[in-house]
Design a protein around this motif. Structure first.
Motif, short mmCIF file in Angstrom:
data_model
loop_
_atom_site.label_atom_id
_atom_site.label_comp_id
_atom_site.label_asym_id
_atom_site.label_seq_id
_atom_site.Cartn_x
_atom_site.Cartn_y
_atom_site.Cartn_z
N CYS A 42 46.45 -6.62 -90.03
CA CYS A 42 45.78 -5.44 -90.10
C CYS A 42 46.71 -4.45 -89.65
N ILE A 67 45.03 -6.29 -94.70
CA ILE A 67 44.75 -4.73 -94.42
C ILE A 67 45.88 -3.84 -94.19
N GLY A 71 44.05 0.72 -92.79
CA GLY A 71 42.75 0.54 -93.59
C GLY A 71 42.48 1.33 -94.70
N THR A 73 43.80 0.90 -97.70
CA THR A 73 43.79 -0.47 -98.81
C THR A 73 43.76 -1.73 -98.21
N VAL A 74 42.85 -2.34 -98.75
CA VAL A 74 42.59 -3.81 -98.34
C VAL A 74 42.95 -4.89 -99.54
N ARG A 86 40.84 3.60 -100.70
CA ARG A 86 40.49 4.92 -100.21
C ARG A 86 41.66 5.87 -100.18
N VAL A 192 38.71 6.48 -92.79
CA VAL A 192 39.74 5.46 -93.09
C VAL A 192 40.16 4.96 -91.39
N LYS A 194 41.20 1.26 -89.05
CA LYS A 194 40.99 -0.19 -88.83
C LYS A 194 39.74 -0.89 -88.77
N ASN A 196 36.81 0.09 -89.45
CA ASN A 196 35.86 0.39 -90.89
C ASN A 196 36.45 -0.71 -91.85
N ALA A 197 37.52 -0.68 -92.00
CA ALA A 197 38.40 -1.72 -92.78
C ALA A 197 38.06 -3.19 -92.44
N ASP A 200 34.23 -3.94 -93.24
CA ASP A 200 34.06 -4.06 -94.94
C ASP A 200 34.54 -5.39 -95.21
N THR A 201 35.82 -5.89 -94.64
CA THR A 201 36.48 -7.01 -95.05
C THR A 201 35.58 -8.28 -94.51
#
Length: 268
Positions: A42, A67, A71, A73-74, A86, A192, A194, A196-197, A200-201
């Protein structure tokens, strides 16, 4: 607690000397993965600065995620295509770029695997060499026909702080900004980060946040440390990052801090 996912920052956390994964960290990560734990890099880096480490860890082609760009793009490790993206249009950044230029700051633009800069300075050339990426030239963001996943201003901290104060009116409810190091001020689409990413991940992987570990050292790691069931700050982390962590490692990034976390909370 049985932890099923580990999200780790790279620079200042996983990497030694900012370039390599130690044998100790590598061994611990592989043991965790063999045990069924997903290990997720990440990072603020573009994917071009991540893939060789994914290969070294034996993660490329496996079920899992990476990640990138803090965050924005994953990536799905099985295809290395974006699973989450995003981005934002160039016109959102035009006035910020103008102010940065007037302060003599360097500007970097990211879009998936594309890296662009306004001027091919020695610092940019060194960055591209370390990240193993090609350099594109973009003299004005409005000349770009795509969207950016993040933009970055680079220079002395006092100039970056001055830029931040000048451009606050242009951020509105569209862009978020943060310092990722002493010399980097980053701009991403609002929301955006880390944390939130990570959430979501983990949801995509079907893993509750209570079974997630996040490890970091810098301001841009705060959001994921707060979201994870176990938020970890390495010994060399910034003071405000240590203040919010559930656990602070005894070792720093040069002493295999990630291995310490895996051995203590997963392998023991």
């Amino acid at each position: 607690m049985g932890y099923k996912m580990v999200f780790s920052d790279m620079d200042g956390t996983l990497l030694r000397n900012g370039t390599e994964i130690s044998v100790e960290n590598l061994t611990a990560i592989r043991k965790a993965v063999d045990k069924g734990v997903e290990f997720v890099l990440c990072t603020g880096r573009g994917v071009f600065g991540v893939e060789r480490y994914l290969e070294e860890l034996g993660l490329l082609g496996r079920k899992g995620y990476a990640i990138c760009q803090n965050g924005a793009t994953v990536y799905d490790l099985q295809t290395m295509q974006p699973a989450i993206r995003r981005s934002f249009p160039p016109e959102w950044f035009a006035e910020i770029a103008k102010a940065a230029r007037e302060l003599g700051l360097e500007l970097y633009y990211y879009d998936d695997r594309r890296f662009m800069t306004e001027r091919p300075t020695k610092q940019v050339q060194k960055y591209c060499k370390v990240m193993r990426t090609e350099m594109g030239i973009l003299e004005n963001p409005l000349d770009y026909d795509g969207e950016f996943t993040k933009c970055l201003a680079s220079g002395p901290r006092d100039k970056l702080t001055q830029l931040l104060e000048q451009v606050r009116p242009f951020l509105d409810d569209r862009l978020d900004t943060f310092f990722s190091s002493e010399i980097y001020l980053e701009f991403v689409r609002q929301g955006v980060n880390k944390g939130n990413a990570l959430a979501d991940t983990a949801e995509k992987a079907g893993v509750p946040l209570s079974e997630v570990i996040a490890i970091g050292d810098s301001d841009n790691d705060r959001s994921m440390i707060l979201r994870a069931g176990l938020g970890v700050a390495v010994q060399n982390a910034e003071k405000d990052v240590k203040a919010i962590a559930d656990y602070i490692t005894e070792r720093n990034c040069e002493q295999n801090a990630v291995a310490e976390v895996i051995e203590k909370f997963i392998l023991s």
